[in-house]
Design a protein around this motif. Structure first.
Motif: not given
Length: 183
Positions: A1-2, A43, A46-47
């Motif tokens: 997720m990075d 995070e 990422w989204s």
């Protein structure tokens, strides 16, 4: 997720350019403060990258004064292309015996780390421009409607926002969903 440093920088450049091009969506907000908050929340970056990569064109719509969070929303002219042809939720997906869509909006939004827009959020977005003039977007459905097998969607036609219903298991090539993310 990075994200890689290159992906992060590319996303931040795209978000900044969109922010500067559409100041009417977020008058009085400072990009520098927003970017600092984003850089401290990988995070959330990422989204936002997921929103961007699926065609959502996310942009800042405001600041939640109660929480101090910036509100990002999909601002693509039409419902994001890579998020169309989806039924509403897992229950609806599993109820289809044949011709199942590839996914459902509730699971896809959760996997992306975003929320579906409520009717009120959708109507507020429409005050900032004209969205979904040729497509429609599933919106968060109240539990009493969902318990009866339905789900709601919205679009913009004839100068008005329309909110309507369908069976939750239905899906259409021109219906997707818009997401919301607080950072």
């Amino acid at each position: 997720m990075d994200l890689s440093p290159e992906e992060r920088d590319e996303l931040l450049r795209a978000l900044k350019a969109r922010f500067e091009k559409n100041m009417n969506r977020h008058e009085g907000l400072d990009w520098g403060k927003i970017q600092a908050k984003l850089e401290n929340n990988p995070e959330k970056l990422w989204s936002l990258n997921e929103m961007e990569s699926t065609g959502g064109d996310p942009d800042v719509l405001g600041l939640d004064e109660m929480t101090g969070e910036y509100i990002f929303c999909d601002c693509s002219e039409e419902s994001p292309k890579a998020r169309r042809s989806l039924c509403y939720d897992r229950e609806a997906l599993e109820s289809r015996k044949e011709n199942r869509p590839k996914n459902n909006v509730i699971d896809m939004a959760a996997a992306m780390g975003i929320e579906l827009l409520t009717e009120e959020e959708y109507r507020n977005l429409q005050k900032l421009g004209k969205y979904d003039a040729k497509t429609s977007s599933w919106i968060r459905t109240p539990s009493d409607i969902r318990k009866l097998g339905g789900a709601i969607f919205a679009d913009f036609r004839y100068g008005n926002v329309f909110v309507y219903h369908n069976g939750a298991e239905s899906y259409y090539a021109a219906r997707g969903f818009r997401g919301l993310l607080k950072v």
